[in-house]
Motif scaffolding. Sequence first.
Motif, PDB file in Angstrom:
ATOM      1  N   PHE A 197      48.028  60.351  65.696  1.00  0.00           N
ATOM      2  CA  PHE A 197      46.591  60.569  66.853  1.00  0.00           C
ATOM      3  C   PHE A 197      48.131  59.780  68.124  1.00  0.00           C
ATOM      4  CE2 PHE A 197      46.059  60.562  62.447  1.00  0.00           C
ATOM      5  CZ  PHE A 197      44.496  62.003  62.291  1.00  0.00           C
ATOM      6  N   GLN A 198      46.383  59.746  68.876  1.00  0.00           N
ATOM      7  CA  GLN A 198      47.125  59.759  70.617  1.00  0.00           C
ATOM      8  C   GLN A 198      45.960  58.087  70.895  1.00  0.00           C
ATOM      9  OE1 GLN A 198      46.878  63.082  72.521  1.00  0.00           O
ATOM     10  NE2 GLN A 198      48.465  62.849  73.305  1.00  0.00           N
ATOM     11  N   THR A 205      39.154  57.404  63.091  1.00  0.00           N
ATOM     12  CA  THR A 205      37.768  59.012  63.379  1.00  0.00           C
ATOM     13  C   THR A 205      38.185  59.787  62.474  1.00  0.00           C
ATOM     14  OG1 THR A 205      37.837  58.750  65.345  1.00  0.00           O
ATOM     15  CG2 THR A 205      36.474  60.334  64.218  1.00  0.00           C
ATOM     16  N   LEU A 208      37.636  58.454  58.754  1.00  0.00           N
ATOM     17  CA  LEU A 208      36.367  58.439  58.112  1.00  0.00           C
ATOM     18  C   LEU A 208      35.304  59.500  57.788  1.00  0.00           C
ATOM     19  CD1 LEU A 208      34.272  56.720  61.579  1.00  0.00           C
ATOM     20  CD2 LEU A 208      33.970  55.310  59.471  1.00  0.00           C
ATOM     21  N   GLY A 209      36.758  60.665  58.287  1.00  0.00           N
ATOM     22  CA  GLY A 209      36.105  61.809  58.041  1.00  0.00           C
ATOM     23  C   GLY A 209      37.257  62.066  56.739  1.00  0.00           C
ATOM     24  N   SER A 211      40.123  62.544  56.139  1.00  0.00           N
ATOM     25  CA  SER A 211      41.891  63.323  56.789  1.00  0.00           C
ATOM     26  C   SER A 211      43.079  62.312  56.636  1.00  0.00           C
ATOM     27  CB  SER A 211      41.506  63.736  58.949  1.00  0.00           C
ATOM     28  OG  SER A 211      40.312  64.585  58.161  1.00  0.00           O
ATOM     29  N   GLU A 221      37.371  47.077  67.787  1.00  0.00           N
ATOM     30  CA  GLU A 221      36.843  48.119  68.024  1.00  0.00           C
ATOM     31  C   GLU A 221      36.266  49.153  66.631  1.00  0.00           C
ATOM     32  OE1 GLU A 221      40.586  48.908  71.417  1.00  0.00           O
ATOM     33  OE2 GLU A 221      41.247  50.583  69.190  1.00  0.00           O
ATOM     34  N   GLY A 224      32.195  47.903  64.388  1.00  0.00           N
ATOM     35  CA  GLY A 224      30.431  48.432  64.099  1.00  0.00           C
ATOM     36  C   GLY A 224      30.946  49.164  62.489  1.00  0.00           C
ATOM     37  N   TYR A 225      32.383  49.772  62.053  1.00  0.00           N
ATOM     38  CA  TYR A 225      31.815  50.501  61.038  1.00  0.00           C
ATOM     39  C   TYR A 225      31.952  49.314  59.567  1.00  0.00           C
ATOM     40  CZ  TYR A 225      33.629  54.652  64.318  1.00  0.00           C
ATOM     41  OH  TYR A 225      33.598  54.646  66.149  1.00  0.00           O
TER      42      TYR A 225
END
Lengths: 338, 498
Positions: A197-198, A205, A208-209, A211, A221, A224-225
């Motif tokens: 990933f970049q 993210t 969370l999805g 993947s 960062e 929150g999650y």
Amino acid sequence: MNPKKILSILGAGIMALGFACVASAQISPQVAKLKPKDFPTQSIEYTVVYPAGGALDITARLLAKHVEKATGDKILVNNRTGGAGMVGHTYLATGAKPDGYTVGVLVNLVWGDAMLRANGRWAYTDLEPIAYINSDPLTWVASTEGPYKGMSAKQIIQIARDKPGTVRVAIVPGSMWEYLVEQVEGATGAKFLRVPFQGGGPGVTALLGGSVDVAQGFYSEFRGYVDANKIVPIALASEQRTTYLKDTPTFNEIYGSKQFVWNIIRFAVVPKGTPADRKAYLAAGLQAALKDPELLAEYQKLGMYFDPALVKSTNIGADLNALALKEREFYVKTGRLK
Amino acid sequence: MDAFHNLMMGFTVIFTPQNLWFCFLGSVVGTLVGVLPGIGPLAALALLLPVTFQLAPVAGLGMLTAIFYGAMYGGSTTSILVNIPGEAASVVTAIDGHEMAKQGRAGAALGMAAMASFVAGTLALIAVTFFSPVLTAFALRFGPPENFGLMLFGLVCTLYMISGSKIKGVLMLAVGFLAATVGLDVVNGRDRFTLGNINLAGGIEILSVVIGLYGVAEILVNCETITKNHMLAERIRGLWPTLADWRASWKPMIRGSFVGFFFGLVPGGGPVTASFMSYALERRVAKDPSRFGKGAIEGVAGPEAANNAAVSGSMIPLMSLGIPGNAVTALLLGALVIQGIQPGPMFITQRPDLFWGVMASMYVGNVFLLLLNLPLAGLWAQCLRIPYRVLFPMILLLSIVGTYSANKNVFDLWVMLGFGVAGYVLRKLQYDFSPFLIAFVLAPILEQSLRQSLVMSPDGVLIFMQRPLAAGLVVASVILAVLVFRQRKPIQPQGDMS
């Protein structure tokens, strides 16, 4: 019709409307003592090598606000972006005038840029550290759903060992995200599926999805999650546990080692050749701001960590360069550098 | 009607003189940065970020978001008037918008652009208000394979964009792909085609490309006839859209809103892609596609609706998950963090006042922008009275300032100039830049998601068939490609190839 001017006039208009709070100029005596006669006569630029709104940018803007308060100088935060920081790093090392009007606000990724990507055009020693700001240890996070739900880092790594290439971990190629995975694999014999990933954010993210199975990021960062119980931190790549994640073990604890240390370290530099008196004055201003409980509270609220050894450091230049050399050893050991 | 109740609460938050004032201010600044070529919302937001430190969060965030969607309103202005897009997202508006201006219908095009922006902005907001939780779950399901499917679909859609010579169009598409490969390799982190130049390590800056290809090249082309305007003032007729314009535009507006909203919502999308997709769609569904490129108002209404809806759509992952989809929303996220607010899944429940306040401010801001931009349409159209020899140096100056202000890197200006000269030559050779630009925008995400998917997949390319959403998109792309091929074949002899 300079549009920047229009905007700044608009901005000034807003200020004039009385919503701005006028900073009471209380210049600390230590800073005033070090102030050179002829400096500064214009605003000082804090160069930030990443885009506005990111963790480094926020760090720099909060810092600038408090240094202004401590010194009475005018500071301009300027984002010189491009090439994943490379453009800004090169500007600071080779383009910026060493006259004290340019201060770089950096993270230690500059070392990797200097050693692996600068092709000898500049070195990290062309930038002289003047203050340590804060840190963020690289942290492994897993999902609270899916097949690895509720597992510890050790258990997940064990699965990656028993069934090589089945556990998907998000990395950022050519950076500490990749090096940490490499170290874990080297130490345990596990084999991960590294999904590139970049940046750390897109990796989280993807976690969370669903993947990827493991992502790597920074507490400031992803908190929150964590608060929302979507993801859970499982291991830290730091020397000791941090105040925010008291229940999360470090890789070093788990494997009884000392090698797993990958922190984002944010610090301020001046270009090599900056006059000593100006350098001392800039450093004093930064130190004064960094002792301001208000600024420390803001950083803490953001979830940024202070490395006790670096906070206490009396020669920050030498201490940071020692860490850079340690990183160099890793590059040499892994054949990235000769 | 919980959402409705919450929204009303949001309105009570926003209806204070101070909050309304900042929302209005953001709308004005947004329109301004949209109008000025080169100065994008990103630069304006970065500049105004420090100002928001002193403001209450809802006022500050309301103002910053207003700049973002306000820029989408203003962006079409220069596209239509002088064929120079104010924003990358308004590139496609220039195709038909400027043709309309040439026919003396600049006012109608500008008015319709403002109206389309308003309709789409409001429709998208309603969707955000009532369907956020469902849409959030949907956006999260967009992993790399789904993104690849979407980008593939987008690429096939652009085949509809190619006007004139097919060979030239496909060539530009290929060059766009190549240009996008410059920079860091996404998988191994190595430099690619940078010629050892660190300024190219991050790839070619899109702003420089857009301003160069469209702005500088347009100015160069007009240098040849700089002494006289194409459009004489007398030829400006009808400052407002006619009834026939409305009849032709309302469907494209609605379609554009949906397309835009969708592309704003998913991670790989954004206003630029959304506007191109909407244009391609309108051309596909139009009874007489040959009207496109010759001043079809649908080609203004659709894309302008799409880019605005995309902005609202991108607020969903930002607000409900703390995931920024592009550089501008990343900056909005930063603004929240500086205010001491932790964006993330808990944000809406922890700070309902702020979330619903900002939502309400967006409804209000869209009304401000409509009231601001409808009368302005007539005024802007009058700008055509300014001689080009005065107007173009001003635009060039603004373009340079704008391009520089994005990264503060002089190299970007050279890139802009280079693309300007290349654009001039290509214009003379009758090449169309749209395929280049869309390939340039889509290729990085297409490549990254393809390679991520293949890395993730134990079964190679089968991963695109194993995930239903991805499979659907890939199949749709293939069907569309076949349709394009079959439809195009008989037309081919009529192209410019002879």
